[in-house]
Structure formats: C-alpha cells, structure tokens
Design a protein around this motif. Sequence first.
Motif, mmCIF file in Angstrom:
data_model
loop_
_atom_site.group_PDB
_atom_site.id
_atom_site.type_symbol
_atom_site.label_atom_id
_atom_site.label_comp_id
_atom_site.label_asym_id
_atom_site.label_seq_id
_atom_site.Cartn_x
_atom_site.Cartn_y
_atom_site.Cartn_z
ATOM 1 N N SER A 74 -71.585 62.136 7.295
ATOM 2 C CA SER A 74 -72.651 61.199 7.636
ATOM 3 C C SER A 74 -73.963 61.595 6.959
ATOM 4 O O SER A 74 -74.242 62.775 6.739
ATOM 5 C CB SER A 74 -72.851 61.179 9.157
ATOM 6 O OG SER A 74 -74.010 60.452 9.511
ATOM 7 N N ASN A 75 -74.765 60.592 6.637
ATOM 8 C CA ASN A 75 -76.101 60.836 6.074
ATOM 9 C C ASN A 75 -77.184 60.667 7.136
ATOM 10 O O ASN A 75 -78.367 60.555 6.798
ATOM 11 C CB ASN A 75 -76.364 59.893 4.902
ATOM 12 C CG ASN A 75 -76.335 58.421 5.328
ATOM 13 O OD1 ASN A 75 -75.917 58.086 6.434
ATOM 14 N ND2 ASN A 75 -76.767 57.541 4.441
ATOM 15 N N LYS A 76 -76.781 60.661 8.392
ATOM 16 C CA LYS A 76 -77.726 60.415 9.482
ATOM 17 C C LYS A 76 -78.705 61.574 9.642
ATOM 18 O O LYS A 76 -79.893 61.373 9.901
ATOM 19 C CB LYS A 76 -76.971 60.169 10.790
ATOM 20 C CG LYS A 76 -77.853 59.686 11.919
ATOM 21 C CD LYS A 76 -77.028 59.327 13.139
ATOM 22 C CE LYS A 76 -77.904 58.787 14.270
ATOM 23 N NZ LYS A 76 -77.099 58.435 15.477
ATOM 24 N N TYR A 77 -78.192 62.810 9.535
ATOM 25 C CA TYR A 77 -79.048 63.993 9.679
ATOM 26 C C TYR A 77 -78.899 64.879 8.434
ATOM 27 O O TYR A 77 -78.274 65.940 8.491
ATOM 28 C CB TYR A 77 -78.683 64.775 10.936
ATOM 29 C CG TYR A 77 -78.781 63.980 12.211
ATOM 30 C CD1 TYR A 77 -80.018 63.620 12.731
ATOM 31 C CD2 TYR A 77 -77.631 63.571 12.898
ATOM 32 C CE1 TYR A 77 -80.115 62.880 13.901
ATOM 33 C CE2 TYR A 77 -77.718 62.836 14.062
ATOM 34 C CZ TYR A 77 -78.959 62.492 14.561
ATOM 35 O OH TYR A 77 -79.047 61.753 15.728
ATOM 36 N N ASP B 204 -79.408 67.586 5.521
ATOM 37 C CA ASP B 204 -79.941 68.945 5.557
ATOM 38 C C ASP B 204 -80.172 69.426 4.119
ATOM 39 O O ASP B 204 -79.273 70.001 3.501
ATOM 40 C CB ASP B 204 -78.968 69.875 6.282
ATOM 41 C CG ASP B 204 -79.483 71.296 6.353
ATOM 42 O OD1 ASP B 204 -80.682 71.508 6.108
ATOM 43 O OD2 ASP B 204 -78.676 72.203 6.660
ATOM 44 N N PRO B 205 -81.355 69.197 3.577
ATOM 45 C CA PRO B 205 -81.609 69.549 2.177
ATOM 46 C C PRO B 205 -81.912 71.020 1.937
ATOM 47 O O PRO B 205 -82.112 71.434 0.792
ATOM 48 C CB PRO B 205 -82.827 68.685 1.828
ATOM 49 C CG PRO B 205 -83.564 68.569 3.125
ATOM 50 C CD PRO B 205 -82.504 68.510 4.196
ATOM 51 N N ALA B 206 -81.951 71.841 3.004
ATOM 52 C CA ALA B 206 -82.337 73.249 2.830
ATOM 53 C C ALA B 206 -81.399 73.991 1.894
ATOM 54 O O ALA B 206 -81.816 74.926 1.199
ATOM 55 C CB ALA B 206 -82.402 73.947 4.183
ATOM 56 N N GLN B 207 -80.130 73.589 1.850
ATOM 57 C CA GLN B 207 -79.204 74.267 0.953
ATOM 58 C C GLN B 207 -79.597 74.045 -0.508
ATOM 59 O O GLN B 207 -79.340 74.892 -1.360
ATOM 60 C CB GLN B 207 -77.775 73.796 1.181
ATOM 61 C CG GLN B 207 -77.497 72.368 0.765
ATOM 62 C CD GLN B 207 -76.058 71.959 1.040
ATOM 63 O OE1 GLN B 207 -75.772 71.281 2.021
ATOM 64 N NE2 GLN B 207 -75.160 72.397 0.183
ATOM 65 N N LEU B 208 -80.253 72.919 -0.790
ATOM 66 C CA LEU B 208 -80.730 72.660 -2.145
ATOM 67 C C LEU B 208 -81.823 73.655 -2.519
ATOM 68 O O LEU B 208 -81.937 74.062 -3.676
ATOM 69 C CB LEU B 208 -81.256 71.235 -2.260
ATOM 70 C CG LEU B 208 -80.253 70.107 -1.994
ATOM 71 C CD1 LEU B 208 -80.954 68.752 -2.035
ATOM 72 C CD2 LEU B 208 -79.105 70.151 -2.995
ATOM 73 N N LYS B 209 -82.614 74.038 -1.541
ATOM 74 C CA LYS B 209 -83.678 75.024 -1.776
ATOM 75 C C LYS B 209 -83.070 76.349 -2.236
ATOM 76 O O LYS B 209 -83.559 76.980 -3.181
ATOM 77 C CB LYS B 209 -84.471 75.213 -0.470
ATOM 78 C CG LYS B 209 -85.869 75.791 -0.644
ATOM 79 C CD LYS B 209 -86.506 76.076 0.697
ATOM 80 C CE LYS B 209 -86.548 74.873 1.597
ATOM 81 N NZ LYS B 209 -87.526 73.872 1.146
ATOM 82 N N LEU B 210 -81.989 76.763 -1.553
ATOM 83 C CA LEU B 210 -81.324 78.011 -1.930
ATOM 84 C C LEU B 210 -80.685 77.892 -3.314
ATOM 85 O O LEU B 210 -80.768 78.821 -4.130
ATOM 86 C CB LEU B 210 -80.262 78.379 -0.893
ATOM 87 C CG LEU B 210 -79.467 79.653 -1.181
ATOM 88 C CD1 LEU B 210 -80.402 80.866 -1.289
ATOM 89 C CD2 LEU B 210 -78.412 79.886 -0.103
#
Length: 216
Positions: free
Chosen positions: A124-127, A129-135
């Motif tokens: 789902s794209n409801k929540y 979590d882009p933080a993994q992109l930061k890493l």
Amino acid sequence: MVKWSYSGLKQYTNCPHQYQQVKVLQRYPVKVTQQMQYGTDVHKALEDYVRDDTPLPLFYTKFKKMVDSLKEIPGERYIEHKMALKVDSTPCGFADGDYWVRGIADLLIINGGSAFIVDYKTGSNKYPDPAQLKLMALMVFAHFPNVLEVKAGLLFVVHNSFLTEDYKRDDIGKYWDYFAPKLKRLEKSYSDDWWPANPSPLCRWCPVKTCEFHKE
C-alpha cells in the motif's frame, strides 16, 4: 558495534521485543506470506526486464509503462546493487566482516554528478516510508564520491504512484543525524539487554505468540 540494516532498524523501532525474539534470538522464523512472495516475484520480474529486457510475464505487463520511463533515464545502471559502510561511514564490501550497515538498491543510475535511486514497492502507498531512501542516498554518496545529488523514489507499482525525495552531498551530516537517536536506542538495548514490547494494532500479525500483547 551493532550491525544494522534499514529493515532491521524499522523492525526494532516498531517493537524492540519482536526484534529481539525474531532477529537476535531467532526463536520465530520468518514465514513467507503470499504478499511477501508476490513482492519477491515482482522485484525479480522488474529486475530482469530492466537489466536484460526479459519480457515481463503477462500478469505484470501493467507495470511496463512505469518501468519504461525509468529505463529512459540516462546514465550507468546498477540493478539490485549491494552497498555497505563501515562504522566510520566509509564504503566497504557487502560481505566484509567489518561492515556496519548495508542495503540493496533495486535500481541505481549514475550520471556524472547525479544519481537516481528507485525502490519498488508492491504494498500500500497509504503510509509511505521514505527514510530508507535517505540511507540509500548516504551509501551512494560514500560509494560514488563524484555524486553531488541524489534523486530517489519509492515506486508503488500496484498503485501507479511515485514518492520522490532529493538529497544533497552537503547535507550528509543532517541525514546521519536522523538515524542517530534510533541507533543509540538500538545499541542501548544490546548493551543493557533491554527489549520492551511496544503494543500496537500490528500485534495481531506478530509471530511472537508468547508476548503478553499478542492477539490472534
């Protein structure tokens, strides 16, 4: 030194007790669900298509238009690219014994001083979590010293949506500051053997059935 990955840190943040029981003590093996297998199959199909132009299976052709736009991005492609860093944030091999953190980029494109990262999502794209992109951006900056900016995105293939983030080399310190408090808590759990449960609606799907908060 506590070795970590983004998925492991996220599991710990959601519930330290589950992390300990599943990842540290390995008392509860991870069972592959239908959704997990679907995600694995989609990732493999997209990987083969982007790297080798292997035709997508009929039931995945609906993703072709989205992925074709990625294939048009100029630069050198790295598919399922493995990266790792030492505790001093310098690059190392994925299988090196002294690695500190590691991760895998579904699609990485390097074009001079710019990089493009894509992580495929089948859920789902409801929540989001882009933080993994930061890493992933931090790892790219370490492994590719000529890269000055990273454009990264979560591609929710089932929902035809794309969440994007931009990262600059000048802000590396700020990105590490985001992870610092979470990593400090993780290290404290290891040093103090402190793994509190964190009850939430996710408890009903938790494999740790001995937990007082487990729900059938």
